[in-house]
Design a protein around this motif. Sequence first.
Motif, mmCIF file in Angstrom:
data_model
loop_
_atom_site.group_PDB
_atom_site.id
_atom_site.type_symbol
_atom_site.label_atom_id
_atom_site.label_comp_id
_atom_site.label_asym_id
_atom_site.label_seq_id
_atom_site.Cartn_x
_atom_site.Cartn_y
_atom_site.Cartn_z
ATOM 1 N N MET A 11 0.865 -1.172 0.000
ATOM 2 C CA MET A 11 0.000 0.000 0.000
ATOM 3 C C MET A 11 0.899 1.218 0.000
ATOM 4 S SD MET A 11 -2.974 0.900 -0.313
ATOM 5 C CE MET A 11 -4.176 2.132 -0.037
ATOM 6 N N ALA A 12 0.909 1.910 -1.102
ATOM 7 C CA ALA A 12 1.755 3.087 -1.234
ATOM 8 C C ALA A 12 0.879 4.313 -1.408
ATOM 9 C CB ALA A 12 2.684 2.926 -2.424
ATOM 10 N N LYS A 13 1.352 5.427 -0.864
ATOM 11 C CA LYS A 13 0.638 6.697 -0.987
ATOM 12 C C LYS A 13 1.667 7.788 -1.245
ATOM 13 C CE LYS A 13 -2.130 9.963 1.654
ATOM 14 N NZ LYS A 13 -2.727 10.251 2.958
ATOM 15 N N HIS A 20 -0.774 22.571 -10.830
ATOM 16 C CA HIS A 20 -1.279 21.997 -12.076
ATOM 17 C C HIS A 20 -1.712 20.544 -11.863
ATOM 18 C CE1 HIS A 20 0.349 25.545 -13.971
ATOM 19 N NE2 HIS A 20 1.495 25.310 -13.347
ATOM 20 N N PRO A 21 -2.783 20.327 -11.113
ATOM 21 C CA PRO A 21 -3.200 18.944 -10.832
ATOM 22 C C PRO A 21 -3.631 18.178 -12.079
ATOM 23 C CG PRO A 21 -4.848 20.496 -10.048
ATOM 24 C CD PRO A 21 -3.658 21.298 -10.469
ATOM 25 N N ALA A 22 -4.136 18.851 -13.092
ATOM 26 C CA ALA A 22 -4.586 18.158 -14.304
ATOM 27 C C ALA A 22 -3.427 17.437 -14.991
ATOM 28 C CB ALA A 22 -5.237 19.147 -15.267
ATOM 29 N N GLU A 23 -2.236 18.013 -14.943
ATOM 30 C CA GLU A 23 -1.063 17.379 -15.555
ATOM 31 C C GLU A 23 -0.670 16.109 -14.799
ATOM 32 O OE1 GLU A 23 2.085 20.213 -15.907
ATOM 33 O OE2 GLU A 23 0.829 21.642 -16.994
ATOM 34 N N ALA A 44 -10.506 13.023 -10.503
ATOM 35 C CA ALA A 44 -10.002 11.769 -9.953
ATOM 36 C C ALA A 44 -9.700 10.811 -11.101
ATOM 37 C CB ALA A 44 -11.021 11.158 -9.005
ATOM 38 N N VAL A 45 -8.812 9.862 -10.808
ATOM 39 C CA VAL A 45 -8.447 8.824 -11.760
ATOM 40 C C VAL A 45 -8.538 7.501 -11.018
ATOM 41 C CG1 VAL A 45 -6.533 7.833 -13.090
ATOM 42 C CG2 VAL A 45 -6.947 10.295 -13.145
ATOM 43 N N SER A 46 -9.123 6.517 -11.672
ATOM 44 C CA SER A 46 -9.221 5.186 -11.083
ATOM 45 C C SER A 46 -8.688 4.180 -12.081
ATOM 46 C CB SER A 46 -10.682 4.871 -10.745
ATOM 47 O OG SER A 46 -10.778 3.617 -10.124
ATOM 48 N N GLY A 47 -7.923 3.222 -11.585
ATOM 49 C CA GLY A 47 -7.340 2.218 -12.463
ATOM 50 C C GLY A 47 -6.995 0.956 -11.707
ATOM 51 N N GLY A 48 -6.486 -0.018 -12.416
ATOM 52 C CA GLY A 48 -6.126 -1.285 -11.805
ATOM 53 C C GLY A 48 -4.870 -1.217 -10.954
ATOM 54 N N ARG A 49 -3.955 -0.313 -11.282
ATOM 55 C CA ARG A 49 -2.699 -0.209 -10.541
ATOM 56 C C ARG A 49 -2.658 0.951 -9.576
ATOM 57 N NH1 ARG A 49 1.904 0.287 -14.551
ATOM 58 N NH2 ARG A 49 3.114 0.067 -12.667
ATOM 59 N N GLY A 55 -7.313 17.877 -5.242
ATOM 60 C CA GLY A 55 -8.121 18.799 -4.460
ATOM 61 C C GLY A 55 -7.256 19.747 -3.659
ATOM 62 N N TYR A 56 -7.642 21.015 -3.651
ATOM 63 C CA TYR A 56 -6.999 22.035 -2.823
ATOM 64 C C TYR A 56 -5.484 22.120 -3.023
ATOM 65 C CZ TYR A 56 -11.546 21.661 -0.654
ATOM 66 O OH TYR A 56 -12.896 21.599 -0.452
ATOM 67 N N GLY A 57 -5.051 22.103 -4.279
ATOM 68 C CA GLY A 57 -3.638 22.294 -4.585
ATOM 69 C C GLY A 57 -2.750 21.086 -4.383
ATOM 70 N N GLU A 58 -3.342 19.908 -4.220
ATOM 71 C CA GLU A 58 -2.532 18.710 -4.083
ATOM 72 C C GLU A 58 -3.205 17.538 -4.784
ATOM 73 O OE1 GLU A 58 -2.253 18.263 0.168
ATOM 74 O OE2 GLU A 58 -3.895 16.845 0.190
ATOM 75 N N VAL A 59 -2.387 16.584 -5.162
ATOM 76 C CA VAL A 59 -2.875 15.355 -5.769
ATOM 77 C C VAL A 59 -2.376 14.202 -4.919
ATOM 78 C CG1 VAL A 59 -2.867 13.894 -7.824
ATOM 79 C CG2 VAL A 59 -2.817 16.374 -8.071
#
Length: 86
Positions: A11-13, A20-23, A44-49, A55-59
């Motif tokens: 479990m990594a975070k 520029h959160p979109a990038e 948001a992005v959801s995927g298998g990996r 939100g609020y200047g951070e990803v």
Amino acid sequence: MITFNPRKWIMAKLTIITDHPAEVLRRAVEADTSAFYAGADCRAVSGGRLTAEAGYGEVTIRSNRMTEDELREIFAAFLTESKITK
């Protein structure tokens, strides 16, 4: 009975402070071939990996299949010493 072995789970975070959160989200979609944008506003992005949310200047990127070092390698272009948080 199923027993839980914490060594089998990764479990990594990784949290990236950015203007520029979109990038960063676009890089998440590029890194995971099964990933897609989620939510009405595509923040948001959801995927298998991995999963990522902006939100609020951070990803915040989370993965249960990759280590934190692997995430850092994928998102290295967005990381500087002053922007890295755990």
